[in-house]
Write a protein that holds these residues in place. Structure first.
Motif, PDB file in Angstrom:
ATOM      1  N   TYR A 146      81.318  -8.455  -3.839  1.00 17.59           N
ATOM      2  CA  TYR A 146      81.903  -8.418  -5.178  1.00 17.59           C
ATOM      3  C   TYR A 146      83.381  -8.043  -5.115  1.00 17.59           C
ATOM      4  O   TYR A 146      84.222  -8.682  -5.744  1.00 17.59           O
ATOM      5  N   SER A 161      85.489 -10.862  -3.542  1.00 16.03           N
ATOM      6  CA  SER A 161      85.646 -12.026  -4.414  1.00 16.03           C
ATOM      7  C   SER A 161      86.630 -11.729  -5.540  1.00 16.03           C
ATOM      8  O   SER A 161      87.291 -12.625  -6.037  1.00 16.03           O
ATOM      9  N   ARG A 162      86.777 -10.493  -5.956  1.00 15.78           N
ATOM     10  CA  ARG A 162      87.723 -10.115  -7.000  1.00 15.78           C
ATOM     11  C   ARG A 162      89.165 -10.281  -6.536  1.00 15.78           C
ATOM     12  O   ARG A 162      90.060 -10.435  -7.345  1.00 15.78           O
ATOM     13  N   GLN A 163      89.403 -10.251  -5.229  1.00 13.12           N
ATOM     14  CA  GLN A 163      90.757 -10.416  -4.701  1.00 13.12           C
ATOM     15  C   GLN A 163      91.309 -11.807  -4.996  1.00 13.12           C
ATOM     16  O   GLN A 163      92.509 -12.008  -5.006  1.00 13.12           O
ATOM     17  N   ASN A 164      90.450 -12.792  -5.225  1.00  9.22           N
ATOM     18  CA  ASN A 164      90.892 -14.163  -5.455  1.00  9.22           C
ATOM     19  C   ASN A 164      90.973 -14.525  -6.927  1.00  9.22           C
ATOM     20  O   ASN A 164      91.315 -15.657  -7.263  1.00  9.22           O
ATOM     21  N   ASP A 165      90.657 -13.593  -7.815  1.00 10.38           N
ATOM     22  CA  ASP A 165      90.715 -13.862  -9.249  1.00 10.38           C
ATOM     23  C   ASP A 165      92.166 -13.846  -9.716  1.00 10.38           C
ATOM     24  O   ASP A 165      92.934 -12.935  -9.384  1.00 10.38           O
ATOM     25  N   GLU A 185      95.049 -13.271 -12.376  1.00 12.30           N
ATOM     26  CA  GLU A 185      95.337 -12.470 -13.547  1.00 12.30           C
ATOM     27  C   GLU A 185      96.796 -12.705 -13.919  1.00 12.30           C
ATOM     28  O   GLU A 185      97.604 -13.097 -13.100  1.00 12.30           O
ATOM     29  N   ASN A 202     100.506 -16.346 -13.327  1.00 11.22           N
ATOM     30  CA  ASN A 202      99.146 -15.996 -12.894  1.00 11.22           C
ATOM     31  C   ASN A 202      99.142 -15.819 -11.384  1.00 11.22           C
ATOM     32  O   ASN A 202      99.512 -16.743 -10.648  1.00 11.22           O
ATOM     33  N   THR A 231      96.998 -13.627  -7.904  1.00 15.94           N
ATOM     34  CA  THR A 231      95.900 -12.780  -7.446  1.00 15.94           C
ATOM     35  C   THR A 231      96.451 -11.377  -7.231  1.00 15.94           C
ATOM     36  O   THR A 231      97.667 -11.169  -7.220  1.00 15.94           O
ATOM     37  N   LYS A 232      95.582 -10.415  -7.068  1.00 15.88           N
ATOM     38  CA  LYS A 232      96.012  -9.034  -6.819  1.00 15.88           C
ATOM     39  C   LYS A 232      96.843  -8.956  -5.545  1.00 15.88           C
ATOM     40  O   LYS A 232      97.868  -8.275  -5.495  1.00 15.88           O
TER      41      LYS A 232
END
Length: 113
Positions: A24, A27-31, A33, A84, A86-87
């Motif tokens: 989890y 996978s959040r590293q590729n979102d 924002e 936009n 990624t983190k």
């Protein structure tokens, strides 16, 4: 024997939960924002601003990611843009010499009617 199988089962459950948590978080590293990037004093003209912003995006973006588009830019009173990222890309952008600050664009809702 029952105690031993219970211990094995508990270990499997803990390993499974660790794997799920790791998956989890990775996978959040590729979102993507929305981030606001502040670059300091304004440039002389709009074209120079846009050229510089695109250069900064290329410096911070992952080589295998889709091209990033500037969503909005500021160049009259201060210099900055909205994009936009990624983190990981935002962290890379924040350490560039030409960048003053990078912060995530927060959406707020009104609490009054």
């Amino acid at each position: 024997m029952k105690l031993r199988s219970l211990v094995v089962l508990l270990r499997l459950l803990s390993l499974t939960s660790l794997f799920v948590k790791w998956y989890y978080l990775s996978s959040r590293q590729n979102d993507l924002e929305t981030y606001i990037v502040y670059t300091g004093d304004p440039f002389k003209d709009e074209a120079t601003s846009l050229q510089h912003y695109n250069y900064l995006i290329q410096q911070a973006a992952d080589s295998n990611s889709a091209p990033k588009n500037i969503l909005y830019y500021y160049w009259h009173t201060f210099s900055g843009f909205v994009v936009n990222l990624t983190k990981k890309e935002a962290d890379r952008m924040a350490v560039l010499d030409e960048v003053v600050s990078v912060f995530r664009n927060e959406n707020y809702t009104l609490l009054t009617i």
